[in-house]
Design a protein around this motif. Structure first.
Motif, PDB file in Angstrom:
ATOM      1  N   ALA A  73      41.177 -39.530  -1.677  1.00  0.00           N
ATOM      2  CA  ALA A  73      39.856 -40.009  -2.098  1.00  0.00           C
ATOM      3  C   ALA A  73      39.411 -39.157  -3.274  1.00  0.00           C
ATOM      4  CB  ALA A  73      38.851 -39.872  -0.962  1.00  0.00           C
ATOM      5  N   VAL A  74      38.529 -39.705  -4.092  1.00  0.00           N
ATOM      6  CA  VAL A  74      38.042 -38.928  -5.235  1.00  0.00           C
ATOM      7  C   VAL A  74      36.519 -38.879  -5.236  1.00  0.00           C
ATOM      8  CG1 VAL A  74      40.045 -39.397  -6.700  1.00  0.00           C
ATOM      9  CG2 VAL A  74      38.070 -40.947  -6.767  1.00  0.00           C
ATOM     10  N   GLY A  75      35.978 -37.856  -5.901  1.00  0.00           N
ATOM     11  CA  GLY A  75      34.529 -37.759  -6.063  1.00  0.00           C
ATOM     12  C   GLY A  75      33.913 -36.650  -5.237  1.00  0.00           C
ATOM     13  N   GLY A  76      32.666 -36.319  -5.600  1.00  0.00           N
ATOM     14  CA  GLY A  76      31.943 -35.280  -4.870  1.00  0.00           C
ATOM     15  C   GLY A  76      30.741 -34.823  -5.680  1.00  0.00           C
ATOM     16  N   GLU A  89      35.416 -41.308  -9.987  1.00  0.00           N
ATOM     17  CA  GLU A  89      35.705 -42.659  -9.500  1.00  0.00           C
ATOM     18  C   GLU A  89      36.320 -43.549 -10.584  1.00  0.00           C
ATOM     19  OE1 GLU A  89      33.000 -40.938  -9.114  1.00  0.00           O
ATOM     20  OE2 GLU A  89      32.376 -40.948  -7.000  1.00  0.00           O
ATOM     21  N   LEU A  92      39.964 -44.507 -10.244  1.00  0.00           N
ATOM     22  CA  LEU A  92      40.413 -45.607  -9.383  1.00  0.00           C
ATOM     23  C   LEU A  92      40.545 -46.906 -10.165  1.00  0.00           C
ATOM     24  CD1 LEU A  92      38.199 -44.964  -6.232  1.00  0.00           C
ATOM     25  CD2 LEU A  92      40.628 -44.486  -6.513  1.00  0.00           C
ATOM     26  N   GLU A 276      45.382 -46.465   0.058  1.00  0.00           N
ATOM     27  CA  GLU A 276      44.322 -45.462   0.221  1.00  0.00           C
ATOM     28  C   GLU A 276      43.396 -45.860   1.372  1.00  0.00           C
ATOM     29  OE1 GLU A 276      41.385 -45.629  -2.981  1.00  0.00           O
ATOM     30  OE2 GLU A 276      42.038 -47.646  -3.466  1.00  0.00           O
ATOM     31  N   HIS A 279      37.407 -45.207   3.163  1.00  0.00           N
ATOM     32  CA  HIS A 279      36.300 -44.251   3.059  1.00  0.00           C
ATOM     33  C   HIS A 279      36.417 -43.369   1.813  1.00  0.00           C
ATOM     34  CE1 HIS A 279      38.951 -40.967   4.245  1.00  0.00           C
ATOM     35  NE2 HIS A 279      39.388 -41.703   5.263  1.00  0.00           N
ATOM     36  N   GLY A 280      35.355 -42.589   1.554  1.00  0.00           N
ATOM     37  CA  GLY A 280      35.325 -41.705   0.388  1.00  0.00           C
ATOM     38  C   GLY A 280      35.816 -40.308   0.715  1.00  0.00           C
ATOM     39  N   SER A 281      35.392 -39.341  -0.110  1.00  0.00           N
ATOM     40  CA  SER A 281      35.951 -37.991  -0.030  1.00  0.00           C
ATOM     41  C   SER A 281      35.209 -37.092   0.970  1.00  0.00           C
ATOM     42  CB  SER A 281      35.934 -37.347  -1.412  1.00  0.00           C
ATOM     43  OG  SER A 281      34.589 -37.266  -1.861  1.00  0.00           O
ATOM     44  N   ALA A 282      34.189 -37.633   1.634  1.00  0.00           N
ATOM     45  CA  ALA A 282      33.453 -36.925   2.702  1.00  0.00           C
ATOM     46  C   ALA A 282      33.304 -35.427   2.420  1.00  0.00           C
ATOM     47  CB  ALA A 282      34.144 -37.161   4.053  1.00  0.00           C
ATOM     48  N   PRO A 283      32.628 -35.053   1.324  1.00  0.00           N
ATOM     49  CA  PRO A 283      32.534 -33.624   0.966  1.00  0.00           C
ATOM     50  C   PRO A 283      31.896 -32.787   2.073  1.00  0.00           C
ATOM     51  CG  PRO A 283      31.466 -35.028  -0.702  1.00  0.00           C
ATOM     52  CD  PRO A 283      31.910 -35.933   0.395  1.00  0.00           C
ATOM     53  N   ASP A 284      31.067 -33.431   2.918  1.00  0.00           N
ATOM     54  CA  ASP A 284      30.382 -32.684   3.997  1.00  0.00           C
ATOM     55  C   ASP A 284      31.337 -32.065   5.013  1.00  0.00           C
ATOM     56  OD1 ASP A 284      30.858 -35.443   4.487  1.00  0.00           O
ATOM     57  OD2 ASP A 284      29.423 -35.518   6.145  1.00  0.00           O
ATOM     58  N   ILE A 285      32.562 -32.618   5.135  1.00  0.00           N
ATOM     59  CA  ILE A 285      33.488 -32.071   6.142  1.00  0.00           C
ATOM     60  C   ILE A 285      34.822 -31.625   5.523  1.00  0.00           C
ATOM     61  CG2 ILE A 285      32.518 -33.292   8.142  1.00  0.00           C
ATOM     62  CD1 ILE A 285      34.796 -35.374   7.771  1.00  0.00           C
ATOM     63  N   ASN A 292      39.099 -37.549   9.961  1.00  0.00           N
ATOM     64  CA  ASN A 292      39.991 -38.458  10.669  1.00  0.00           C
ATOM     65  C   ASN A 292      41.101 -38.906   9.695  1.00  0.00           C
ATOM     66  OD1 ASN A 292      41.204 -40.540  12.014  1.00  0.00           O
ATOM     67  ND2 ASN A 292      39.311 -41.566  12.611  1.00  0.00           N
ATOM     68  N   ASP A 333      34.472 -38.218  14.383  1.00  0.00           N
ATOM     69  CA  ASP A 333      33.786 -39.442  13.954  1.00  0.00           C
ATOM     70  C   ASP A 333      33.937 -40.592  14.953  1.00  0.00           C
ATOM     71  OD1 ASP A 333      36.562 -39.264  13.122  1.00  0.00           O
ATOM     72  OD2 ASP A 333      36.258 -41.152  12.054  1.00  0.00           O
TER      73      ASP A 333
HETATM   74  P1  NAD Z   1      32.200 -41.200   2.446  1.00  0.00           P
HETATM   75  O1  NAD Z   1      33.031 -42.322   2.950  1.00  0.00           O
HETATM   76  O2  NAD Z   1      32.905 -40.111   1.751  1.00  0.00           O
HETATM   77  O3  NAD Z   1      31.373 -40.570   3.668  1.00  0.00           O
HETATM   78  C1  NAD Z   1      30.413 -41.283   4.428  1.00  0.00           C
HETATM   79  C2  NAD Z   1      30.248 -40.610   5.810  1.00  0.00           C
HETATM   80  O4  NAD Z   1      31.425 -40.905   6.585  1.00  0.00           O
HETATM   81  C3  NAD Z   1      30.175 -39.099   5.744  1.00  0.00           C
HETATM   82  O5  NAD Z   1      29.306 -38.638   6.763  1.00  0.00           O
HETATM   83  C4  NAD Z   1      31.573 -38.616   6.033  1.00  0.00           C
HETATM   84  O6  NAD Z   1      31.643 -37.339   6.633  1.00  0.00           O
HETATM   85  C5  NAD Z   1      32.089 -39.712   6.972  1.00  0.00           C
HETATM   86  N1  NAD Z   1      33.532 -39.918   6.795  1.00  0.00           N
HETATM   87  C6  NAD Z   1      34.143 -40.578   5.784  1.00  0.00           C
HETATM   88  N2  NAD Z   1      35.471 -40.541   5.945  1.00  0.00           N
HETATM   89  C7  NAD Z   1      35.706 -39.874   7.087  1.00  0.00           C
HETATM   90  C8  NAD Z   1      36.883 -39.502   7.793  1.00  0.00           C
HETATM   91  N3  NAD Z   1      38.108 -39.813   7.355  1.00  0.00           N
HETATM   92  N4  NAD Z   1      36.754 -38.789   8.938  1.00  0.00           N
HETATM   93  C9  NAD Z   1      35.538 -38.460   9.400  1.00  0.00           C
HETATM   94  N5  NAD Z   1      34.402 -38.788   8.794  1.00  0.00           N
HETATM   95  C10 NAD Z   1      34.468 -39.478   7.638  1.00  0.00           C
HETATM   96  O7  NAD Z   1      31.098 -41.858   1.488  1.00  0.00           O
HETATM   97  P2  NAD Z   1      29.980 -41.137   0.595  1.00  0.00           P
HETATM   98  O8  NAD Z   1      29.403 -39.976   1.321  1.00  0.00           O
HETATM   99  O9  NAD Z   1      29.107 -42.233   0.150  1.00  0.00           O
HETATM  100  O10 NAD Z   1      30.754 -40.615  -0.687  1.00  0.00           O
HETATM  101  C11 NAD Z   1      31.255 -39.278  -0.872  1.00  0.00           C
HETATM  102  C12 NAD Z   1      32.027 -39.232  -2.162  1.00  0.00           C
HETATM  103  O11 NAD Z   1      33.178 -40.070  -2.070  1.00  0.00           O
HETATM  104  C13 NAD Z   1      31.239 -39.724  -3.372  1.00  0.00           C
HETATM  105  O12 NAD Z   1      31.536 -38.894  -4.471  1.00  0.00           O
HETATM  106  C14 NAD Z   1      31.768 -41.124  -3.589  1.00  0.00           C
HETATM  107  O13 NAD Z   1      31.648 -41.547  -4.918  1.00  0.00           O
HETATM  108  C15 NAD Z   1      33.218 -40.963  -3.191  1.00  0.00           C
HETATM  109  N6  NAD Z   1      33.889 -42.206  -2.774  1.00  0.00           N
HETATM  110  C16 NAD Z   1      35.210 -42.301  -3.099  1.00  0.00           C
HETATM  111  C17 NAD Z   1      35.927 -43.407  -2.692  1.00  0.00           C
HETATM  112  C18 NAD Z   1      37.399 -43.461  -3.017  1.00  0.00           C
HETATM  113  O14 NAD Z   1      37.962 -42.475  -3.429  1.00  0.00           O
HETATM  114  N7  NAD Z   1      38.041 -44.601  -2.832  1.00  0.00           N
HETATM  115  C19 NAD Z   1      35.307 -44.422  -1.948  1.00  0.00           C
HETATM  116  C20 NAD Z   1      33.967 -44.273  -1.605  1.00  0.00           C
HETATM  117  C21 NAD Z   1      33.263 -43.147  -2.026  1.00  0.00           C
END
Ligand code: NAD
Length: 355
Positions: A73-76, A89, A92, A276, A279-285, A292, A333
């Motif tokens: 995943a990319v971004g943050g 992004e 992509l 891919e 979901h995104g890059s989930a920077p929080d975890i 997951n 999750d």
């Molecule tokens: P996100 O999907 O990264 O996260 C949303 C929520 O879901 C968060 O609480 C996260 O902790 C949780 N989550 C996501 N994937 C998980 C996993 N595999 N296991 C456990 N928990 C998971 O979406 P966001 O927060 O809106 O975006 C974060 C960054 O990711 C942004 O920079 C966004 O632009 C980028 N993004 C990238 C892609 C991609 O690379 N294809 C897609 C969507 C968002």
């Protein structure tokens, strides 16, 4: 057989989850006698930090010279203030267009063990559960048509254009996917109003003649949106345009209730595809062994099925994931009462062990 896989781990949890997918792929290689060669390369924020742009030419080259691409995943937040084309992004969109990937394949599967996460009433799924693939056209339609505003800025327009060839190739991709599944295609359009939908439907019917085993039906997009939440079990492959697919694939995947479980593929006319998680890059975890990895592991199963034509091996990964879930193992999750909490690394180990 030998396969070259370009690996773009990306940002946030990207490296955590990709590591587990590579582990599973290596185990498949050992068990089934294949050799996977990995070419690690940079995109997204990691590439901006290293060389100042989200999709370096070298990355594109590595991807083009590989048999498929695995992306985390990319971004943050670190790169949030950058402008449109400079954002992580942008990598992509750049990758998809440079690799000619015009079909987005998004499965939505509800695992028995995760039924409680589904927001629908259980009786709606009694007919046959949920196992849908949305095939979305990815490089044409209203997102790519001419757009603008009049001089006063009082009116704006976006143009929806499809050529026969654009429709034909996504229809062929959808029928090919259906041949590997339950042989049913629902083509979604707005034939009663849009001229482009009338072209769409006629081309889809033309393509269907080459697939006599496939059962084809047509549905208006508004009806499809309703049917997805009222009778989801009727669907196998949903074939649709860029914008309708954008909306319906999110709707279908939310029925499964678990963002960490959803894989995806972008494919084109060659065997090279981009795989891919949704979901995104989930920077929080990120980097905390909490992510997951199953969506990425299931994306690798799609790679085996669609790019390498290794059906048995793809099935083996999906069955191993089901076994691990049936065994009660969950990342945070998807954790529910009475289940065993495991981290990213252990989840990867469990899938590899169950292969
Ligand atoms: P996100 O999907 O990264 O996260 C949303 C929520 O879901 C968060 O609480 C996260 O902790 C949780 N989550 C996501 N994937 C998980 C996993 N595999 N296991 C456990 N928990 C998971 O979406 P966001 O927060 O809106 O975006 C974060 C960054 O990711 C942004 O920079 C966004 O632009 C980028 N993004 C990238 C892609 C991609 O690379 N294809 C897609 C969507 C968002």
């Amino acid at each position: 057989m030998d396969f070259k896989v370009a690996v773009v781990a990306g940002d946030g949890i990207g490296p955590d989850i990709v590591k587990q997918a590579v582990k599973v792929l290596d185990t498949v290689g050992d068990k089934f006698g294949h050799q996977f060669e990995y070419n690690y390369t940079l995109a997204g924020g990691a590439a901006i930090d290293a060389v100042g742009e989200p999709l370096p030419e070298e990355t594109l080259q590595v991807c083009k010279e590989s048999d498929s691409v695995l992306l985390g995943a990319v971004g943050g937040p670190k790169w949030d203030d950058l402008g449109g084309n400079q954002r992580p992004e942008a990598a992509l969109l750049g990758l998809r267009s440079a690799l000619g990937l015009y079909a987005n394949v998004r499965p939505a599967v509800l695992h028995d063990a995760l039924k409680d996460a589904c927001p629908l009433k259980p009786e709606l799924l009694e007919e046959g559960g949920l196992d849908i693939v949305v095939m979305r056209e990815l490089t044409g339609g209203i997102y790519f048509g001419e757009r603008g505003r009049n001089e006063e800025g009082e009116t704006a327009f976006d143009t929806l254009v499809y050529s026969k060839e654009e429709v034909r190739r996504i229809a062929v991709a959808a029928f090919d996917v259906a041949m590997k599944r339950n042989k049913k295609v629902t083509s979604v359009d707005k034939h009663n109003i849009l001229e482009s939908s009338r072209l769409w439907r006629s081309v889809v019917e033309e393509v269907a003649k080459d697939y006599p085993e496939i059962q084809l039906n047509h549905m208006y997009v508004d009806n499809a949106a309703m049917q997805l939440v009222s009778r989801p079990s009727q669907f196998d492959v949903i074939l649709t345009t860029n914008m309708f697919g954008d909306i319906l694939s999110d709707e279908a995947s939310m029925i499964t209730g678990s963002i960490g479980m959803l894989p995806s593929a972008s494919i084109g006319s060659s065997k090279l595809g981009l795989y891919e998680p949704v979901h995104g890059s989930a920077p929080d975890i990120a980097g905390q062994d909490k992510a997951n990895p199953l969506a990425t592991i299931l994306s690798v199963a799609m790679m085996l099925r669609y790019s390498f034509n290794l059906q048995k091996e793809a099935d083996a990964i999906e069955e191993a994931v089901t076994k691990v879930l049936d065994g009660g193992f969950r990342t945070g999750d998807i954790l529910s009462n009475g289940m065993k909490l495991v981290g990213t690394e252990e989840m990867g180990d469990l899938v590899a062990k169950n292969l």
